[in-house]
Design an enzyme around this catalytic site. Structure first.
Site, PDB file in Angstrom:
ATOM      1  N   ASP A  35       0.848  -1.186   0.000  1.00 51.23           N
ATOM      2  CA  ASP A  35       0.000   0.000   0.000  1.00 51.23           C
ATOM      3  C   ASP A  35       0.890   1.245   0.000  1.00 51.23           C
ATOM      4  OD1 ASP A  35      -3.204   0.593   0.999  1.00 51.23           O
ATOM      5  OD2 ASP A  35      -1.757   2.235   1.131  1.00 51.23           O
ATOM      6  N   ILE A  36       0.505   2.241  -0.787  1.00 52.67           N
ATOM      7  CA  ILE A  36       1.324   3.442  -0.941  1.00 52.67           C
ATOM      8  C   ILE A  36       1.313   4.302   0.322  1.00 52.67           C
ATOM      9  CG2 ILE A  36      -0.431   5.017  -1.870  1.00 52.67           C
ATOM     10  CD1 ILE A  36       1.637   5.728  -4.081  1.00 52.67           C
ATOM     11  N   ASN A  92     -12.964  -3.155   2.103  1.00 56.89           N
ATOM     12  CA  ASN A  92     -13.969  -2.097   2.148  1.00 56.89           C
ATOM     13  C   ASN A  92     -14.822  -2.158   0.879  1.00 56.89           C
ATOM     14  OD1 ASN A  92     -12.866  -0.979   4.575  1.00 56.89           O
ATOM     15  ND2 ASN A  92     -11.241  -0.045   3.351  1.00 56.89           N
ATOM     16  N   GLU A 100     -12.242   3.479  -1.486  1.00 52.81           N
ATOM     17  CA  GLU A 100     -11.734   4.565  -2.326  1.00 52.81           C
ATOM     18  C   GLU A 100     -11.440   4.109  -3.749  1.00 52.81           C
ATOM     19  OE1 GLU A 100      -8.379   6.260  -0.318  1.00 52.81           O
ATOM     20  OE2 GLU A 100      -9.546   6.741   1.477  1.00 52.81           O
ATOM     21  N   VAL A 101     -10.932   2.914  -3.897  1.00 55.17           N
ATOM     22  CA  VAL A 101     -10.560   2.414  -5.222  1.00 55.17           C
ATOM     23  C   VAL A 101     -11.548   1.313  -5.626  1.00 55.17           C
ATOM     24  CG1 VAL A 101      -8.742   1.360  -6.615  1.00 55.17           C
ATOM     25  CG2 VAL A 101      -8.132   2.938  -4.749  1.00 55.17           C
ATOM     26  N   HIS A 105     -10.106  -5.225  -3.560  1.00 60.99           N
ATOM     27  CA  HIS A 105      -8.789  -5.442  -2.964  1.00 60.99           C
ATOM     28  C   HIS A 105      -8.964  -5.837  -1.509  1.00 60.99           C
ATOM     29  CE1 HIS A 105      -9.886  -1.176  -2.689  1.00 60.99           C
ATOM     30  NE2 HIS A 105      -9.261  -1.132  -1.532  1.00 60.99           N
ATOM     31  N   MET A 106      -8.072  -6.678  -1.051  1.00 64.47           N
ATOM     32  CA  MET A 106      -8.038  -7.049   0.362  1.00 64.47           C
ATOM     33  C   MET A 106      -6.784  -6.457   0.974  1.00 64.47           C
ATOM     34  SD  MET A 106      -8.477 -10.776   2.091  1.00 64.47           S
ATOM     35  CE  MET A 106     -10.226 -10.787   1.697  1.00 64.47           C
ATOM     36  N   HIS A 107      -6.972  -5.684   2.039  1.00 66.74           N
ATOM     37  CA  HIS A 107      -5.838  -5.164   2.795  1.00 66.74           C
ATOM     38  C   HIS A 107      -5.365  -6.263   3.749  1.00 66.74           C
ATOM     39  CE1 HIS A 107      -6.814  -0.710   2.162  1.00 66.74           C
ATOM     40  NE2 HIS A 107      -7.975  -1.256   1.859  1.00 66.74           N
TER      41      HIS A 107
END
Ligand code: AMP
Length: 120
Positions: A35-36, A92, A100-101, A105-107
């Protein structure tokens, strides 16, 4: 439910190679990268290579091979990220989930003691 995928989202651009990423793991069906804006010492995003908006889109519409490939990538990320003492997986979705994106995606977050999942 119908899911409308926007192929101009930033993760679609990462998958096309239009913008760089810090890859941690990749297989035929998934890409994992840092993650950035990490919120913990380990903060990796695992995304399917297919065009899915959210977890519920992916769960409803991805093939068995895509789902297996995605979770194989999750397993690999956990194996190589040093999260033996635990981690949190977060996905999310849409407005209430503060996504947001709009590419599923899974964090994978860990590397330190985390707080409770949600405020009381
Ligand atoms: P979410 O709110 O669940 O949609 O999370 C989106 C995540 O993507 C955030 O944690 C961002 O820091 C992360 N992010 C946005 N752009 C990039 C990028 N170019 N490379 C890596 N992570 C990104």
């Amino acid at each position: 439910m119908q899911f409308a995928y926007d192929d101009q989202n930033i993760f679609a651009k990462i998958l096309r190679g239009d913008i760089p990423n810090s890859t941690v793991f990749e297989n035929d069906h998934a890409l994992a990268f840092k993650d950035i804006a990490p919120q913990a010492p380990v903060h990796v995003l695992v995304i399917p290579k297919g065009a899915y908006v959210s977890l519920d889109d992916f769960a409803a519409n991805a093939s068995a091979a895509e789902q297996a490939g995605f979770f194989a990538a999750v397993a690999a990320v956990c194996e190589i990220s040093g999260v033996e003492e635990g981690f949190r997986a977060v996905a999310n979705a849409r407005t209430h989930g503060v996504q947001e994106v709009p590419h599923f995606h899974m964090h994978i977050v860990g590397g330190k003691q985390l707080g409770r999942m949600l405020p009381a």
